[in-house]
Scaffold this motif. Structure first.
Motif, short mmCIF file in Angstrom:
data_model
loop_
_atom_site.label_atom_id
_atom_site.label_comp_id
_atom_site.label_asym_id
_atom_site.label_seq_id
_atom_site.Cartn_x
_atom_site.Cartn_y
_atom_site.Cartn_z
N ALA A 237 -0.44 12.70 -0.12
CA ALA A 237 -1.50 11.76 -0.47
C ALA A 237 -2.84 12.44 -0.24
O ALA A 237 -2.95 13.39 0.51
CB ALA A 237 -1.41 10.48 0.36
N ARG A 238 -3.86 11.92 -0.91
CA ARG A 238 -5.23 12.34 -0.65
C ARG A 238 -5.87 11.36 0.32
O ARG A 238 -5.44 10.21 0.43
CB ARG A 238 -6.02 12.38 -1.95
CG ARG A 238 -5.50 13.37 -2.99
CD ARG A 238 -6.18 13.18 -4.32
NE ARG A 238 -5.91 11.83 -4.85
CZ ARG A 238 -6.42 11.36 -5.97
NH1 ARG A 238 -7.24 12.13 -6.70
NH2 ARG A 238 -6.13 10.14 -6.39
N ASN B 246 -7.52 4.39 1.82
CA ASN B 246 -8.59 3.41 2.05
C ASN B 246 -8.13 2.00 1.65
O ASN B 246 -7.78 1.75 0.49
CB ASN B 246 -9.83 3.80 1.26
CG ASN B 246 -11.03 2.95 1.60
OD1 ASN B 246 -10.94 1.98 2.34
ND2 ASN B 246 -12.17 3.30 1.02
N TYR C 226 -7.91 5.09 6.86
CA TYR C 226 -7.60 3.78 6.27
C TYR C 226 -8.86 2.96 6.04
O TYR C 226 -8.89 2.11 5.14
CB TYR C 226 -6.62 3.03 7.17
CG TYR C 226 -5.17 3.31 6.84
CD1 TYR C 226 -4.62 2.91 5.62
CD2 TYR C 226 -4.35 3.98 7.74
CE1 TYR C 226 -3.30 3.19 5.31
CE2 TYR C 226 -3.02 4.25 7.44
CZ TYR C 226 -2.50 3.85 6.21
OH TYR C 226 -1.19 4.11 5.90
N HIS D 220 0.84 -1.19 0.00
CA HIS D 220 0.00 0.00 0.00
C HIS D 220 0.88 1.25 0.00
O HIS D 220 2.10 1.19 0.21
CB HIS D 220 -0.90 -0.02 1.24
CG HIS D 220 -2.10 0.84 1.15
ND1 HIS D 220 -3.11 0.62 0.23
CD2 HIS D 220 -2.50 1.93 1.85
CE1 HIS D 220 -4.05 1.53 0.38
NE2 HIS D 220 -3.71 2.33 1.36
N LEU D 221 0.26 2.38 -0.24
CA LEU D 221 0.95 3.66 -0.25
C LEU D 221 1.81 3.83 1.00
O LEU D 221 1.31 3.72 2.12
CB LEU D 221 -0.09 4.78 -0.32
CG LEU D 221 0.44 6.21 -0.19
CD1 LEU D 221 1.02 6.64 -1.52
CD2 LEU D 221 -0.67 7.15 0.24
N ASP E 55 -6.71 7.92 -0.90
CA ASP E 55 -5.60 7.04 -1.25
C ASP E 55 -5.29 6.03 -0.15
O ASP E 55 -4.65 5.00 -0.41
CB ASP E 55 -4.33 7.85 -1.53
CG ASP E 55 -4.44 8.73 -2.75
OD1 ASP E 55 -5.26 8.41 -3.64
OD2 ASP E 55 -3.73 9.76 -2.82
#
Length: 222
Positions: free
Chosen positions: A213-214, A219, A198, A159-160, A217
């Motif tokens: 990040a937004r 989730n 998250y 993930h990011l 992003d």
């Protein structure tokens, strides 16, 4: 900075469920039936009772090893809720208590494949607490275990990458892919708000900072 444990703790998901059970079940037993009909904001179209029925059904599936094709799809979730339509609220809570008690050992033996279910159940308990105005939504005694699980899950999913400086946690945490070509996104704020992000839950106010990040992003439930 605190990073994810290299070795999975198989007891952690069950411990997370037990901690939440001990807080949530007494709360539910103390509430009037009208509270179970309240709509939830996190799960549009679902009432508090619907969320609880979904949670209890999912855990009983784990306990009984029933993972037929399409399980946990929106259609499957709706069927699980419909199957409990004639149950009393007390019966739904009883089944949820059983699931939160008995699912831990099964999840432990699954080698990590079912860990996400424990995290999702904990988040849904936060959804219910949030609607009922009860303390501990997306926090409480299970928060340290939930964060540990969230760190590992986001790493395993590449993930990011995110560096989090949490107001209520002593050391920064690193979420997401362990190796990245660019610097990680940065979060400053409380842990419960980060959990909401998250989990794709609504976040009110501006009491946190997110850079690189937004909100969407983060989730992991999609």
């Amino acid at each position: 900075m605190t990073d994810v444990q290299e070795v999975r703790d198989p007891e952690l998901p069950g411990r997370l469920l037990s901690l939440e059970r001990d807080a949530l079940i007494p709360l539910l037993r103390s509430r009037p039936d009208a509270d179970f009909a309240l709509p939830t904001t996190a799960c549009p179209g679902w009432s508090v009772r619907d969320v609880l029925a979904h949670c209890s059904a999912a855990l009983i599936r784990v306990v009984e090893g029933r993972f037929e094709r399409g399980v946990f799809s929106p259609e499957s979730n709706d069927r699980d809720i419909a199957e409990r339509a004639e149950w009393s609220n007390a019966q739904v809570v009883d089944e949820l208590e059983r699931g939160m008690t008995e699912a831990g050992p099964v999840i432990a033996d699954a080698g990590g494949a079912l860990d996400m279910i424990a995290l999702g159940e904990w988040v849904h308990a936060g959804d219910v607490r949030d609607v009922l105005g009860a303390p501990g939504a997306y926090a409480g005694a299970g928060l340290p275990d939930a964060l540990t699980l969230l760190v590992r899950i986001t790493r395993e999913r590449d993930h990011l990458p995110l560096h989090a400086d949490l107001d209520d946690v002593d050391e920064p945490l690193r979420f997401g892919a362990p190796v990245a070509a660019a610097p990680p996104a940065r979060y400053i704020g409380d842990a419960a708000t980060l959990v909401r992000l998250y989990a794709g839950r609504r976040v009110d106010g501006d009491g946190y900072e997110l850079a690189g990040a937004r909100e969407g992003d983060l989730n992991i439930f999609g």
